[in-house]
Design a protein around this motif. Structure first.
Motif, short mmCIF file in Angstrom:
data_model
loop_
_atom_site.label_atom_id
_atom_site.label_comp_id
_atom_site.label_asym_id
_atom_site.label_seq_id
_atom_site.Cartn_x
_atom_site.Cartn_y
_atom_site.Cartn_z
N HIS A 135 0.79 -1.22 0.05
CA HIS A 135 0.00 -0.01 0.02
C HIS A 135 1.02 1.22 0.01
CE1 HIS A 135 -3.69 -2.03 0.64
NE2 HIS A 135 -3.35 -2.64 1.90
N CYS A 137 0.95 5.33 1.45
CA CYS A 137 0.24 5.86 2.73
C CYS A 137 -1.26 6.18 2.53
CB CYS A 137 0.94 7.13 3.04
SG CYS A 137 2.81 6.77 3.42
N LYS A 138 -1.67 6.50 1.51
CA LYS A 138 -2.96 6.87 1.21
C LYS A 138 -3.85 5.85 1.24
CE LYS A 138 -3.12 11.78 -0.53
NZ LYS A 138 -3.61 12.49 0.48
N PHE A 140 -3.16 2.98 2.42
CA PHE A 140 -3.40 2.38 4.10
C PHE A 140 -4.26 3.23 4.96
CE2 PHE A 140 -2.02 2.13 8.38
CZ PHE A 140 -1.85 0.88 8.45
N GLN A 141 -4.12 4.55 4.69
CA GLN A 141 -5.04 5.47 5.34
C GLN A 141 -6.39 5.12 4.93
OE1 GLN A 141 -3.98 9.45 4.73
NE2 GLN A 141 -3.84 9.97 6.98
N ALA A 142 -6.70 5.00 3.89
CA ALA A 142 -8.29 4.64 3.30
C ALA A 142 -8.55 3.32 3.86
CB ALA A 142 -8.18 4.76 1.84
N TYR A 144 -7.67 1.60 6.46
CA TYR A 144 -7.75 1.62 7.90
C TYR A 144 -9.06 2.35 8.43
CZ TYR A 144 -6.31 2.30 12.80
OH TYR A 144 -6.55 2.39 14.24
N LEU A 145 -9.23 3.44 7.70
CA LEU A 145 -10.62 4.37 8.11
C LEU A 145 -11.77 3.29 7.69
CD1 LEU A 145 -9.69 7.80 6.85
CD2 LEU A 145 -10.22 7.20 9.22
#
Length: 152
Positions: A135, A137-138, A140-142, A144-145
């Motif tokens: 992933h 960073c973006k 992974f963030q998406a 995770y959210l």
């Protein structure tokens, strides 16, 4: 190693079968099987307790919560004492002082020290990102959210 096969062997159904052969069939090969049945039941319950995730589970298959904490704590203390008192033979040394201690020491550690939780977390993250192992960073963030919103 097929842990599933070991878990099937260390089960209540195998303990029931041993007790049936000893008490009902009175088969001579199964005389004295009650100690083995007790061993199997303890480890069946330990497996259930360490692998409990289902909110609808019964007995030790229920997850740890405020409602089950006292019952589970009592069982863990009994299981710890049981494992500490196991011997390699009726008059032999304790199992924890033998060459076969490794597996029993592992059961004395709690499930939260296992890597399973971390593996399940990253598996869930991968599944939210289309099973992408690399992933950004973006991404992974998406993922995770999405996981947080789904689980809450």
């Amino acid at each position: 190693m097929k842990v599933r096969l070991a878990a099937q062997t260390l089960s209540n159904s195998v303990a029931d079968a041993l007790e049936y052969c000893e008490k009902n069939l009175k088969h001579p090969d199964f005389q004295g099987a009650e100690a083995t049945a007790k061993f199997l039941r303890f480890f069946n319950d330990i497996f259930d307790l360490f692998n409990s995730r289902n909110l609808l589970g019964r007995g030790f298959k229920r997850p740890l919560s405020l409602n089950t904490e006292a019952e589970f704590s009592i069982f863990v203390e009994k299981a710890e004492l049981y494992i500490e008192e196991l011997k390699t033979a009726p008059n032999g040394p304790p199992i924890l002082e033998s060459n076969r201690r490794t597996g029993f020491l592992g059961f004395l550690m709690t499930y939260k020290f296992s890597q399973d939780h971390l593996e399940m977390f990253f598996s869930a993250i991968r599944s939210k990102g289309g099973y992408n192992n690399n992933h950004t960073c973006k991404q992974f963030q998406a993922a995770y959210l999405r996981l947080l919103c789904h689980e809450i």
